[in-house]
Design a protein around this motif. Structure first.
Motif, PDB file in Angstrom:
ATOM      1  N   HIS A   1       0.828  -1.212   0.000  1.00  0.00           N
ATOM      2  CA  HIS A   1       0.000   0.000   0.000  1.00  0.00           C
ATOM      3  C   HIS A   1       0.863   1.262   0.000  1.00  0.00           C
ATOM      4  N   PHE A   2       1.994   1.213   0.681  1.00  0.00           N
ATOM      5  CA  PHE A   2       2.883   2.376   0.676  1.00  0.00           C
ATOM      6  C   PHE A   2       3.431   2.625  -0.738  1.00  0.00           C
ATOM      7  N   ILE A   3       3.846   1.550  -1.418  1.00  0.00           N
ATOM      8  CA  ILE A   3       4.357   1.714  -2.781  1.00  0.00           C
ATOM      9  C   ILE A   3       3.274   2.279  -3.688  1.00  0.00           C
ATOM     10  N   GLY A   4       2.049   1.752  -3.547  1.00  0.00           N
ATOM     11  CA  GLY A   4       0.938   2.267  -4.332  1.00  0.00           C
ATOM     12  C   GLY A   4       0.635   3.717  -4.007  1.00  0.00           C
ATOM     13  N   GLY A   5       0.670   4.053  -2.716  1.00  0.00           N
ATOM     14  CA  GLY A   5       0.442   5.434  -2.309  1.00  0.00           C
ATOM     15  C   GLY A   5       1.519   6.365  -2.835  1.00  0.00           C
ATOM     16  N   PHE A   6       2.761   5.891  -2.846  1.00  0.00           N
ATOM     17  CA  PHE A   6       3.862   6.700  -3.373  1.00  0.00           C
ATOM     18  C   PHE A   6       3.664   6.961  -4.871  1.00  0.00           C
ATOM     19  N   ALA A   7       3.223   5.926  -5.605  1.00  0.00           N
ATOM     20  CA  ALA A   7       2.982   6.093  -7.039  1.00  0.00           C
ATOM     21  C   ALA A   7       1.877   7.115  -7.287  1.00  0.00           C
ATOM     22  N   SER A   8       0.781   7.009  -6.523  1.00  0.00           N
ATOM     23  CA  SER A   8      -0.336   7.930  -6.718  1.00  0.00           C
ATOM     24  C   SER A   8       0.024   9.357  -6.308  1.00  0.00           C
ATOM     25  N   GLY A   9       0.741   9.476  -5.188  1.00  0.00           N
ATOM     26  CA  GLY A   9       1.110  10.805  -4.723  1.00  0.00           C
ATOM     27  C   GLY A   9       2.153  11.473  -5.595  1.00  0.00           C
ATOM     28  N   SER A  10       2.802  10.681  -6.472  1.00  0.00           N
ATOM     29  CA  SER A  10       3.899  11.207  -7.285  1.00  0.00           C
ATOM     30  C   SER A  10       3.554  11.337  -8.764  1.00  0.00           C
ATOM     31  N   PHE A  11       2.436  10.746  -9.200  1.00  0.00           N
ATOM     32  CA  PHE A  11       2.206  10.622 -10.637  1.00  0.00           C
ATOM     33  C   PHE A  11       2.119  11.964 -11.358  1.00  0.00           C
ATOM     34  N   TYR A  12       1.651  13.023 -10.668  1.00  0.00           N
ATOM     35  CA  TYR A  12       1.449  14.301 -11.356  1.00  0.00           C
ATOM     36  C   TYR A  12       2.759  15.043 -11.604  1.00  0.00           C
ATOM     37  N   ILE A  13       3.823  14.648 -10.914  1.00  0.00           N
ATOM     38  CA  ILE A  13       5.104  15.344 -11.017  1.00  0.00           C
ATOM     39  C   ILE A  13       5.639  15.358 -12.448  1.00  0.00           C
ATOM     40  N   PRO A  14       5.646  14.227 -13.193  1.00  0.00           N
ATOM     41  CA  PRO A  14       6.137  14.280 -14.575  1.00  0.00           C
ATOM     42  C   PRO A  14       5.361  15.242 -15.469  1.00  0.00           C
ATOM     43  N   TYR A  15       4.067  15.437 -15.185  1.00  0.00           N
ATOM     44  CA  TYR A  15       3.284  16.377 -15.994  1.00  0.00           C
ATOM     45  C   TYR A  15       3.851  17.793 -15.913  1.00  0.00           C
ATOM     46  N   LYS A  16       4.478  18.113 -14.790  1.00  0.00           N
ATOM     47  CA  LYS A  16       5.045  19.458 -14.623  1.00  0.00           C
ATOM     48  C   LYS A  16       6.237  19.694 -15.552  1.00  0.00           C
ATOM     49  N   LYS A  17       6.760  18.601 -16.144  1.00  0.00           N
ATOM     50  CA  LYS A  17       7.880  18.711 -17.070  1.00  0.00           C
ATOM     51  C   LYS A  17       7.421  18.862 -18.522  1.00  0.00           C
ATOM     52  N   VAL A  18       6.118  18.733 -18.757  1.00  0.00           N
ATOM     53  CA  VAL A  18       5.577  18.887 -20.105  1.00  0.00           C
ATOM     54  C   VAL A  18       5.541  20.378 -20.453  1.00  0.00           C
ATOM     55  N   LYS A  19       6.075  20.728 -21.613  1.00  0.00           N
ATOM     56  CA  LYS A  19       6.177  22.126 -22.023  1.00  0.00           C
ATOM     57  C   LYS A  19       5.373  22.402 -23.291  1.00  0.00           C
ATOM     58  N   GLY A  20       4.627  23.508 -23.275  1.00  0.00           N
ATOM     59  CA  GLY A  20       3.954  23.978 -24.476  1.00  0.00           C
ATOM     60  C   GLY A  20       2.646  23.290 -24.813  1.00  0.00           C
ATOM     61  N   TRP A  21       2.187  22.372 -23.983  1.00  0.00           N
ATOM     62  CA  TRP A  21       0.912  21.690 -24.219  1.00  0.00           C
ATOM     63  C   TRP A  21      -0.152  22.194 -23.253  1.00  0.00           C
ATOM     64  N   ALA A  22      -1.388  22.201 -23.725  1.00  0.00           N
ATOM     65  CA  ALA A  22      -2.512  22.516 -22.849  1.00  0.00           C
ATOM     66  C   ALA A  22      -2.744  21.345 -21.899  1.00  0.00           C
ATOM     67  N   TRP A  23      -3.408  21.644 -20.783  1.00  0.00           N
ATOM     68  CA  TRP A  23      -3.665  20.611 -19.778  1.00  0.00           C
ATOM     69  C   TRP A  23      -4.370  19.405 -20.372  1.00  0.00           C
ATOM     70  N   GLU A  24      -5.406  19.658 -21.191  1.00  0.00           N
ATOM     71  CA  GLU A  24      -6.196  18.545 -21.712  1.00  0.00           C
ATOM     72  C   GLU A  24      -5.377  17.625 -22.619  1.00  0.00           C
ATOM     73  N   SER A  25      -4.345  18.176 -23.261  1.00  0.00           N
ATOM     74  CA  SER A  25      -3.525  17.378 -24.178  1.00  0.00           C
ATOM     75  C   SER A  25      -2.632  16.406 -23.419  1.00  0.00           C
ATOM     76  N   PHE A  26      -1.896  16.930 -22.426  1.00  0.00           N
ATOM     77  CA  PHE A  26      -1.016  15.994 -21.710  1.00  0.00           C
ATOM     78  C   PHE A  26      -1.813  15.066 -20.791  1.00  0.00           C
ATOM     79  N   TRP A  27      -2.987  15.515 -20.338  1.00  0.00           N
ATOM     80  CA  TRP A  27      -3.793  14.669 -19.460  1.00  0.00           C
ATOM     81  C   TRP A  27      -4.301  13.438 -20.199  1.00  0.00           C
ATOM     82  N   ILE A  28      -4.790  13.604 -21.434  1.00  0.00           N
ATOM     83  CA  ILE A  28      -5.338  12.461 -22.146  1.00  0.00           C
ATOM     84  C   ILE A  28      -4.242  11.554 -22.692  1.00  0.00           C
ATOM     85  N   VAL A  29      -3.078  12.097 -23.049  1.00  0.00           N
ATOM     86  CA  VAL A  29      -1.964  11.245 -23.488  1.00  0.00           C
ATOM     87  C   VAL A  29      -1.522  10.355 -22.323  1.00  0.00           C
TER      88      VAL A  29
END
Length: 394
Positions: free
Chosen positions: A32-60
């Motif tokens: 459960h800790f590993i799963g919680g770490f994955a969920s609590g961390s998943f949005y971090i890579p999205y912050k590295k996406v440049k020049g795309w609208a939210w809806e574009s990187f969210w659906i990809v």
């Protein structure tokens, strides 16, 4: 139980049982800790996406979360998973999918809530609500549509474990109110600090708290989807046990159920993101060579895959702890802790006063406390059920 009984041959059968049970619990908590770490961390890579609208990187990212990775995980872990789905009653598939659609709205607004409130505050409010509504809503439903073995609101009010759950819900509401107070303080202070406001350019408390509440309520539908599709997990578990006797519950049994739930989530998110692409004229994001296309796709794929891993390990944890409700609460608690760790590392509260920072810490701690209280209530219920089984056997 895991097949380690030979390692404890010098102990009595009762001692062996206790040792194995404790190991099962420890493994469940680790998963459960590993799963919680994955969920609590998943949005971090999205912050590295440049020049795309939210809806574009969210659906990809979502295509990996909901369409690509789940069947791949099932193929690797559940023999004949497509046969299990094909042989499942249509009504079971429908309700599992429907809860996935409703959960998809919660998942969609989760992304918006984190965007407008930040990883720390957004995740805490959403997951706090998700955990308590996941315990409360089924009881309301079964009060008016009673079914054998299902708890009602009357059961909650009239039992010690149910009262504990209700106390946890009240504590969660208090925590959310405190977090809301911290959010309004932050909004005022950021408006006076231009540098901090720039670092928090997406921060919108009013809009964020609205979508966070919607997300918190509907995100609980994932737990309902797991319950609705439990027959598929049970079938996978039965097949595995037929070839692996005396080795406890199948670690990956829920992976087959996830496929149907996540199809529902994909449906909701795909329709919404395509509407946003059309409205905002952002379809060009996917081929825009002025942006770092390869990196954008890779970071979105990483975010989506990381997101799915939360439930991959959640299923492993639940198979060891053996209590769906308590597993759900524990999972939520770990996500809140990890999300707030990232919130501090990303300096989401930079530029606010000590009073505001102390307020949000108290609010988050209160939400975590509420999650633990609800979990304790569910544990009390599980122990009562186990005691009843032992009495029945005697």
């Amino acid at each position: 139980m895991i097949a380690l009984s030979g390692s404890f041959s010098n102990f009595s059968p009762l001692t062996n049982y206790i040792i194995l049970f404790e190991m099962e619990v420890i493994l469940g908590v680790i998963f459960h800790f590993i799963g919680g770490f994955a969920s609590g961390s998943f949005y971090i890579p999205y912050k590295k996406v440049k020049g795309w609208a939210w809806e574009s990187f969210w659906i990809v990212g979502g295509l990996f979360s909901w369409l690509i990775v789940p069947p791949l995980a099932a193929w690797l872990t559940v023999p004949g998973f497509m046969d299990i789905i094909a042989q499942t009653n249509g009504s079971v598939l429908f309700w599992t999918y429907l809860f996935g659609v409703l959960w998809g709205i919660g998942g969609l607004t989760y992304g918006l809530g984190v965007r407008y409130l930040g990883v720390a505050l957004g995740s805490s409010v959403i997951l706090g609500l998700c955990s308590v509504f996941g315990s409360l809503i089924p009881s309301i439903y079964y009060q008016f549509n009673p079914q054998p073995g299902k708890d009602t609101i009357h059961d909650l009010v009239s039992s010690s474990w149910g009262q504990m759950v209700l106390v946890g819900i009240v504590v969660c509401v208090i925590g959310i109110v405190i977090c809301g107070r911290a959010g309004t303080l932050k909004e005022r202070e950021l408006s006076k600090d231009k540098e901090a406001a720039t670092n928090n350019s997406d921060y919108k408390f009013g809009l964020g708290i609205t979508v966070a509440i919607i997300s918190g309520v509907l995100s609980a539908c994932f737990a309902f989807g797991i319950d609705a599709g439990k027959v598929m997990a049970t079938t996978a578990d039965t097949i595995w046990k037929s070839t692996h006797p005396n080795q406890g519950n199948f670690l990956y049994q829920n992976n087959v159920t996830y496929i149907i739930i996540l199809w529902g989530g994909l449906t909701t998110n795909f329709i919404w993101c395509m509407m946003l692409n059309a409205r905002n004229k952002t379809f060009g994001n996917y081929t825009d060579k002025s942006t770092p296309l390869l990196k954008n796709y890779l970071f979105s794929a990483l975010a989506g895959t990381t997101w799915f891993l939360q439930f991959f390990f959640y299923g492993m944890g639940e198979s060891r702890l053996g209590n769906g409700a308590s597993s759900w609460i524990l999972h939520m608690a770990f996500i809140i802790l990890v999300a707030n760790m990232w919130g501090l590392l990303l300096k989401e509260w930079k530029g606010v006063s000590k009073k505001t920072l102390a307020t949000v810490i108290i609010g988050i701690a209160t939400i975590i406390l509420s999650v633990l209280i609800v979990g304790q209530g569910n544990n009390m219920k599980a122990k009562l059920a186990e005691s009843s089984k032992k009495v029945a056997v005697r």
